[in-house]
Enzyme design. Sequence first.
Site, PDB file in Angstrom:
ATOM      1  N   MET A   1       0.501   3.085  16.300  1.00 29.90           N
ATOM      2  CA  MET A   1       1.920   2.728  16.491  1.00 29.90           C
ATOM      3  C   MET A   1       2.688   3.793  17.259  1.00 29.90           C
ATOM      4  O   MET A   1       3.887   3.656  17.438  1.00 29.90           O
ATOM      5  CB  MET A   1       2.590   2.543  15.123  1.00 29.90           C
ATOM      6  CG  MET A   1       1.964   1.503  14.242  1.00 29.90           C
ATOM      7  SD  MET A   1       2.796  -0.084  14.365  1.00 29.90           S
ATOM      8  CE  MET A   1       1.720  -1.089  13.348  1.00 29.90           C
TER       9      MET A   1
ATOM     10  N   LYS B   1     -11.426   9.310   6.691  1.00 33.81           N
ATOM     11  CA  LYS B   1     -11.380   8.056   7.468  1.00 33.81           C
ATOM     12  C   LYS B   1     -12.695   7.296   7.308  1.00 33.81           C
ATOM     13  O   LYS B   1     -13.773   7.882   7.404  1.00 33.81           O
ATOM     14  CB  LYS B   1     -11.101   8.353   8.944  1.00 33.81           C
ATOM     15  CG  LYS B   1     -10.925   7.089   9.761  1.00 33.81           C
ATOM     16  CD  LYS B   1     -10.245   7.372  11.078  1.00 33.81           C
ATOM     17  CE  LYS B   1     -10.132   6.113  11.914  1.00 33.81           C
ATOM     18  NZ  LYS B   1      -9.267   5.107  11.306  1.00 33.81           N
TER      19      LYS B   1
ATOM     20  N   GLU C   1       1.409  -1.798  -4.736  1.00 35.89           N
ATOM     21  CA  GLU C   1       0.102  -1.136  -4.713  1.00 35.89           C
ATOM     22  C   GLU C   1      -0.910  -1.984  -5.463  1.00 35.89           C
ATOM     23  O   GLU C   1      -0.552  -2.988  -6.075  1.00 35.89           O
ATOM     24  CB  GLU C   1       0.205   0.259  -5.367  1.00 35.89           C
ATOM     25  CG  GLU C   1       0.198   1.416  -4.382  1.00 35.89           C
ATOM     26  CD  GLU C   1      -1.056   1.478  -3.497  1.00 35.89           C
ATOM     27  OE1 GLU C   1      -2.074   0.871  -3.855  1.00 35.89           O
ATOM     28  OE2 GLU C   1      -1.008   2.117  -2.439  1.00 35.89           O
TER      29      GLU C   1
ATOM     30  N   GLY D   1       0.844  -1.211   0.000  1.00 28.75           N
ATOM     31  CA  GLY D   1       0.000   0.000   0.000  1.00 28.75           C
ATOM     32  C   GLY D   1       0.866   1.243   0.000  1.00 28.75           C
ATOM     33  O   GLY D   1       0.559   2.237   0.663  1.00 28.75           O
TER      34      GLY D   1
ATOM     35  N   GLY E   1      -9.691   2.775  15.457  1.00 28.71           N
ATOM     36  CA  GLY E   1      -9.043   1.627  16.092  1.00 28.71           C
ATOM     37  C   GLY E   1      -8.382   2.025  17.402  1.00 28.71           C
ATOM     38  O   GLY E   1      -8.387   1.258  18.373  1.00 28.71           O
ATOM     39  N   THR E   2      -7.843   3.230  17.461  1.00 27.80           N
ATOM     40  CA  THR E   2      -7.189   3.691  18.695  1.00 27.80           C
ATOM     41  C   THR E   2      -8.223   3.927  19.791  1.00 27.80           C
ATOM     42  O   THR E   2      -7.989   3.582  20.958  1.00 27.80           O
ATOM     43  CB  THR E   2      -6.417   4.989  18.419  1.00 27.80           C
ATOM     44  OG1 THR E   2      -5.487   4.725  17.384  1.00 27.80           O
ATOM     45  CG2 THR E   2      -5.692   5.482  19.656  1.00 27.80           C
TER      46      THR E   2
ATOM     47  N   HIS F   1     -10.826  12.533  13.617  1.00 27.00           N
ATOM     48  CA  HIS F   1      -9.903  12.222  12.517  1.00 27.00           C
ATOM     49  C   HIS F   1     -10.305  12.983  11.259  1.00 27.00           C
ATOM     50  O   HIS F   1     -11.412  13.511  11.173  1.00 27.00           O
ATOM     51  CB  HIS F   1      -9.897  10.715  12.211  1.00 27.00           C
ATOM     52  CG  HIS F   1      -9.096   9.905  13.181  1.00 27.00           C
ATOM     53  ND1 HIS F   1      -9.621   9.466  14.374  1.00 27.00           N
ATOM     54  CD2 HIS F   1      -7.812   9.480  13.146  1.00 27.00           C
ATOM     55  CE1 HIS F   1      -8.684   8.793  15.032  1.00 27.00           C
ATOM     56  NE2 HIS F   1      -7.571   8.776  14.313  1.00 27.00           N
ATOM     57  N   HIS F   2      -9.427  12.944  10.264  1.00 29.02           N
ATOM     58  CA  HIS F   2      -9.632  13.596   8.955  1.00 29.02           C
ATOM     59  C   HIS F   2     -10.904  13.099   8.257  1.00 29.02           C
ATOM     60  O   HIS F   2     -11.403  12.013   8.545  1.00 29.02           O
ATOM     61  CB  HIS F   2      -8.409  13.345   8.070  1.00 29.02           C
ATOM     62  CG  HIS F   2      -8.063  11.906   7.917  1.00 29.02           C
ATOM     63  ND1 HIS F   2      -8.607  11.117   6.937  1.00 29.02           N
ATOM     64  CD2 HIS F   2      -7.258  11.089   8.645  1.00 29.02           C
ATOM     65  CE1 HIS F   2      -8.137   9.891   7.056  1.00 29.02           C
ATOM     66  NE2 HIS F   2      -7.314   9.845   8.097  1.00 29.02           N
TER      67      HIS F   2
ATOM     68  N   THR G   1      -3.213  -1.555   9.823  1.00 29.34           N
ATOM     69  CA  THR G   1      -4.597  -1.441   9.353  1.00 29.34           C
ATOM     70  C   THR G   1      -5.569  -1.507  10.530  1.00 29.34           C
ATOM     71  O   THR G   1      -5.364  -2.304  11.447  1.00 29.34           O
ATOM     72  CB  THR G   1      -4.900  -2.611   8.392  1.00 29.34           C
ATOM     73  OG1 THR G   1      -3.891  -2.638   7.384  1.00 29.34           O
ATOM     74  CG2 THR G   1      -6.275  -2.486   7.766  1.00 29.34           C
TER      75      THR G   1
HETATM   76  P1  NAD Z   1      -5.014   5.254   2.417  1.00 25.20           P
HETATM   77  O1  NAD Z   1      -6.331   4.975   1.758  1.00 25.20           O
HETATM   78  O2  NAD Z   1      -4.366   6.583   2.148  1.00 25.20           O
HETATM   79  O3  NAD Z   1      -3.957   4.113   2.017  1.00 25.20           O
HETATM   80  C1  NAD Z   1      -4.267   2.749   1.874  1.00 25.20           C
HETATM   81  C2  NAD Z   1      -3.454   2.251   0.691  1.00 25.20           C
HETATM   82  O4  NAD Z   1      -3.585   0.830   0.613  1.00 25.20           O
HETATM   83  C3  NAD Z   1      -3.968   2.830  -0.651  1.00 25.20           C
HETATM   84  O5  NAD Z   1      -2.884   3.405  -1.371  1.00 25.20           O
HETATM   85  C4  NAD Z   1      -4.546   1.625  -1.343  1.00 25.20           C
HETATM   86  O6  NAD Z   1      -4.441   1.697  -2.749  1.00 25.20           O
HETATM   87  C5  NAD Z   1      -3.682   0.519  -0.758  1.00 25.20           C
HETATM   88  N1  NAD Z   1      -4.280  -0.791  -1.000  1.00 25.20           N
HETATM   89  C6  NAD Z   1      -5.577  -1.164  -0.825  1.00 25.20           C
HETATM   90  N2  NAD Z   1      -5.763  -2.420  -1.253  1.00 25.20           N
HETATM   91  C7  NAD Z   1      -4.568  -2.850  -1.730  1.00 25.20           C
HETATM   92  C8  NAD Z   1      -4.114  -4.053  -2.316  1.00 25.20           C
HETATM   93  N3  NAD Z   1      -4.955  -5.072  -2.515  1.00 25.20           N
HETATM   94  N4  NAD Z   1      -2.804  -4.145  -2.665  1.00 25.20           N
HETATM   95  C9  NAD Z   1      -1.951  -3.136  -2.453  1.00 25.20           C
HETATM   96  N5  NAD Z   1      -2.330  -1.946  -1.913  1.00 25.20           N
HETATM   97  C10 NAD Z   1      -3.621  -1.823  -1.555  1.00 25.20           C
HETATM   98  O7  NAD Z   1      -5.250   5.032   3.975  1.00 25.20           O
HETATM   99  P2  NAD Z   1      -4.309   5.473   5.204  1.00 25.20           P
HETATM  100  O8  NAD Z   1      -4.746   6.777   5.763  1.00 25.20           O
HETATM  101  O9  NAD Z   1      -2.878   5.295   4.834  1.00 25.20           O
HETATM  102  O10 NAD Z   1      -4.755   4.368   6.285  1.00 25.20           O
HETATM  103  C11 NAD Z   1      -4.659   2.993   6.004  1.00 25.20           C
HETATM  104  C12 NAD Z   1      -5.045   2.202   7.256  1.00 25.20           C
HETATM  105  O11 NAD Z   1      -4.105   2.464   8.306  1.00 25.20           O
HETATM  106  C13 NAD Z   1      -6.419   2.542   7.832  1.00 25.20           C
HETATM  107  O12 NAD Z   1      -6.995   1.343   8.331  1.00 25.20           O
HETATM  108  C14 NAD Z   1      -6.084   3.496   8.973  1.00 25.20           C
HETATM  109  O13 NAD Z   1      -7.090   3.527   9.967  1.00 25.20           O
HETATM  110  C15 NAD Z   1      -4.821   2.866   9.483  1.00 25.20           C
HETATM  111  N6  NAD Z   1      -3.930   3.730  10.287  1.00 25.20           N
HETATM  112  C16 NAD Z   1      -3.323   3.127  11.340  1.00 25.20           C
HETATM  113  C17 NAD Z   1      -2.402   3.833  12.098  1.00 25.20           C
HETATM  114  C18 NAD Z   1      -1.659   3.097  13.197  1.00 25.20           C
HETATM  115  O14 NAD Z   1      -0.830   3.715  13.890  1.00 25.20           O
HETATM  116  N7  NAD Z   1      -1.884   1.791  13.357  1.00 25.20           N
HETATM  117  C19 NAD Z   1      -2.121   5.169  11.798  1.00 25.20           C
HETATM  118  C20 NAD Z   1      -2.766   5.768  10.708  1.00 25.20           C
HETATM  119  C21 NAD Z   1      -3.668   5.025   9.950  1.00 25.20           C
END
Ligand code: NAD
Length: 268
Positions: free
Chosen positions: A127, A161, A36, A10, A167-168, A157-158, A101
């Site tokens: 994280m 979302k 991606e 991703g 999740g947090t 959040h933005h 995720t």
């Molecule tokens: P985003 O939509 O900007 O990015 C997700 C990416 O995953 C996209 O580029 C999408 O094309 C890609 N993707 C989807 N399906 C795919 C596949 N089959 N193969 C390859 N790539 C694929 O979203 P984001 O803001 O980056 O957030 C993503 C996730 O992370 C969300 O679940 C969010 O809640 C989570 N998140 C977690 C934390 C943490 O600290 N754990 C922090 C921020 C966001």
Amino acid sequence: MEQIKVGIIGCAGRMGRSNLAAVLDAPGLVLAGGVERPDHPALGQDLGLLAGRDAVGQPASADLAALVAAADVLIEFSSPEATLTHLQVVAGAGKAQVVGTTGFSQAQFAELARLAGTCPVLWAANMSLGVNLLLGLVERVAATLGDDWDIEILEMHHRSKVDAPSGTALALGRAAAAGREVQLDEVAVRSRDGITGARQPGTIGFATLRGGDVVGEHVVLFTGDAERIELGHRATDRRIFAHGAVRAARWLAGRPPGLYGMRDVLGL
Ligand code: NAD
């Protein structure tokens, strides 16, 4: 010391780009590549440029199997469905995966835990170091205060979302529930609308705000009679999550199969 090869799944997403930058900046880590979706417009673009850094001569690809073969550890922040599909490939190859995720259903999370029985997986809803410290504080405060203190969790959040509560926020709820020695699912009130009746004692309530480009804000309110404690965290830049993910990847490489969390990494 041998360098750890890290692949980003991703890689053109908001977190994917931050993760690319964090790996490129991290001493002792080598970027194994980034993948991606097959229909993503960023395919073929240089990973360094996607990260806002100088070009590195590695294009974003759609070949997950090749990336998994080249990497020691994968980092993925995408969707629950995509994460579980990818994790099967990672587990099949005996590699390790850091998962950021959020939004897994109970059944999806059970599947993630099952796959973690066959390869090392580190999952954290958040994280950041600050949030993981906050989780510990919330558990302790909830354990100290009686049921006559009401616990509510507010998050913002933005506007993009897609899952709620965050999740947090749910992790903070689980921490509070653990402090009270109850299961969150049995006491959670995830939203309120209309004539809800009075607040039930012992419940843990959630409220969700969405807007603008807010990276992530959480407040846990412990409200008693005539006094209130508020414990909160504000993230102003996604780099904190990416730095945590890179730290987790470094820690996870070479571990036995199992489901780990940031508390393990931070030794909390
Ligand atoms: P985003 O939509 O900007 O990015 C997700 C990416 O995953 C996209 O580029 C999408 O094309 C890609 N993707 C989807 N399906 C795919 C596949 N089959 N193969 C390859 N790539 C694929 O979203 P984001 O803001 O980056 O957030 C993503 C996730 O992370 C969300 O679940 C969010 O809640 C989570 N998140 C977690 C934390 C943490 O600290 N754990 C922090 C921020 C966001």
